[in-house]
Scaffold this active site. Structure first.
Site, short mmCIF file in Angstrom:
data_model
loop_
_atom_site.label_atom_id
_atom_site.label_comp_id
_atom_site.label_asym_id
_atom_site.label_seq_id
_atom_site.Cartn_x
_atom_site.Cartn_y
_atom_site.Cartn_z
CE LYS A 268 39.40 34.51 37.66
NZ LYS A 268 38.51 35.42 36.88
NE ARG B 279 34.44 43.03 39.77
CZ ARG B 279 35.43 42.37 39.63
NH1 ARG B 279 35.79 41.10 39.57
NH2 ARG B 279 36.41 42.92 38.98
CG HIS C 132 44.60 35.45 35.18
ND1 HIS C 132 43.69 34.38 35.26
CD2 HIS C 132 44.19 36.70 35.30
CE1 HIS C 132 42.52 34.99 35.26
NE2 HIS C 132 42.80 36.46 35.26
N1 URA Z 1 40.33 39.12 35.15
C1 URA Z 1 39.74 38.50 36.12
O1 URA Z 1 39.79 37.37 36.10
N2 URA Z 1 39.16 39.39 37.03
C2 URA Z 1 38.74 40.40 37.04
O2 URA Z 1 38.26 41.01 37.71
C3 URA Z 1 39.47 41.25 35.95
C4 URA Z 1 40.28 40.61 34.89
#
Ligand code: URA
Length: 425
Positions: free
Chosen positions: A187, A168, A82
């Site tokens: 996630k 956000r 990620h």
């Molecule tokens: N990537 C994400 O998945 N979440 C965030 O809050 C910032 C970047």
């Protein structure tokens, strides 16, 4: 419990208990707590931060807010990756087929771009026919069949993050360490991989503007991974300039193919090989840098990528098509020297104005537009050398041209650049 009391507690620097955090997340996902209260809470968290215990509780509740994937029927060590967001970041598109070409199973969900940052799923969708939606069963079956699947984030996974991230985004609370850490790690944990590689971007074009914040975010996410027995490594990488040559969906696919054909820039090719070594090591596969490079530039990664594209309905002829943007504008160096700065944020926003990115979630994309840099920071240039090509739908206005040129900073001194700044385990 009253939501307003909990907002007040956080606003005044208090620590929320496990029960209080569960009340807030469950209330928000079920619709009992309105957006405006969670927006106020997010701002309180932005200013007051959270303890590691609070971040752990928040992440746990976010994971539990949706479906969780069990990948145990896929044999082998499953790896995931990620990035916290960048400009020109096509790493996933190259790195995941590369590690899959070593037999490491890759079951990966990716996101879309927003603002100045791009998203892997948008880039893949620039390939005609490529389907980013797959049921859980199809997703797992494809990994069993060909060793790789790359899909969009499931609607059912981490429902709290879907709601929270959108909120956000419009309340200036994205760049908060506790909120990014819980968003990313919820996630990753829910998606079920055994080992996780995090690319934490730092610099002018990233959410983390300085090294100290990038280290804090990395340490927090690594700790969250280890708490749930998922070995996690964070690599802090430079995002002061765009990554590689291209920004823009189709243009980045073309650059990814060039890299997999051994025709990419050395710096990004080396960077991908270094990340692959870390990911393969996590997956307990021994491979030397030479072997990795051979897989990357010698056709194995590209063959795996083609297999992935075909399995997800993509058209292989279209894969090798160049951008069809109707206007291509060459930008030349205004003086002799070395490229000192190519600010990632400015060029990410420039590409967004060309239609390559979205200013708001509902904007549609132009897959063909963007920028290809022929020179990057540290490269020497002579006056009149080609710096970049801009791919657009319409002829660039004088204002756009001036804006582009003012962001190409040329100096007399050569600046050293490194992609990987630090590794946190
Ligand atoms: N990537 C994400 O998945 N979440 C965030 O809050 C910032 C970047």
């Amino acid at each position: 419990m009253r939501t307003v009391d909990l907002i007040e507690k956080k606003r005044d620097g208090g620590e929320l208990s496990t029960e209080e955090i569960s009340y807030l997340i469950n209330g928000y996902v079920s619709g009992k707590i309105p957006d405006y209260q969670i927006a106020a809470l997010a701002m309180a968290i932005y200013y007051q931060g959270m303890s590691i215990g609070e971040i752990h509780d928040l992440t746990t509740d976010m994971v539990a807010s949706g479906e969780q994937y069990d990948l145990s029927e896929i044999s082998g060590v499953k790896v995931d990756k990620h990035s916290t967001g960048g400009v020109g970041d096509k790493v996933t598109i190259i790195l995941m087929p590369l590690v899959a070409s070593f037999g490491v199973p890759v079951a990966k969900m990716s996101g879309r771009g927003l603002g100045h940052t791009g998203g892997t799923i948008d880039k893949l969708e620039s390939i005609k026919g490529y389907q980013v939606e797959r049921s859980k069963e199809e997703f797992i079956q494809q990994v069993k069949d060909i060793g790789i699947s790359l899909i969009g984030q499931s609607e059912h996974l981490v429902k709290a993050d879907k709601l929270l991230y959108a909120l956000r985004d419009v309340t200036a609370t994205v760049d908060s360490i506790p909120l990014i850490a819980s968003s990313v790690m919820s996630k990753k944990i829910a998606a079920g991989a055994d080992k996780i590689l995090l690319d934490v971007t730092v610099g002018q074009g990233a959410f983390m503007k300085n090294m100290s914040d990038a280290e804090k975010l990395s340490e927090t996410m690594v700790a969250l991974g280890h708490e749930v027995n998922r070995e996690t490594i964070a690599v802090i990488t430079d995002m002061s300039q765009p990554l590689g040559k291209a920004i823009g969906n189709r243009l980045e696919i073309t650059e990814a193919i060039q890299i997999m054909q051994g025709k990419g820039r050395e710096d990004i090719t080396d960077f991908i090989c270094e990340l692959a070594e870390i990911l393969l090591d996590l997956a307990q596969v021994e491979a030397s840098q030479e072997e990795i490079r051979q897989h990357l530039v010698g056709g194995k990664a590209l063959a795996k990528f083609e297999e992935l594209i075909q399995a997800q309905g993509g058209d292989l002829t279209d894969l090798y098509r160049h951008s069809s943007a109707p206007v291509v504008t060459d930008i030349y160096a205004h003086k002799t020297g070395y490229i000192k700065e190519l600010p990632a944020m400015a060029f990410g926003k420039f590409a967004m104005q060309l239609g390559a990115g979205r200013a708001t979630k509902s904007d549609s994309l132009n897959y063909e537009t963007g920028i290809v840099f022929e020179k990057k920071v540290g490269d020497s240039v002579a006056q009149g050398d080609l710096i970049a090509k801009v791919y657009s739908q319409e002829i660039l206005s004088e204002k756009m041209l001036t804006e582009f040129e003012k962001n190409v900073i040329i100096d007399s001194e050569c600046k050293e650049t490194t992609e990987i700044l630090k590794i946190i385990r």
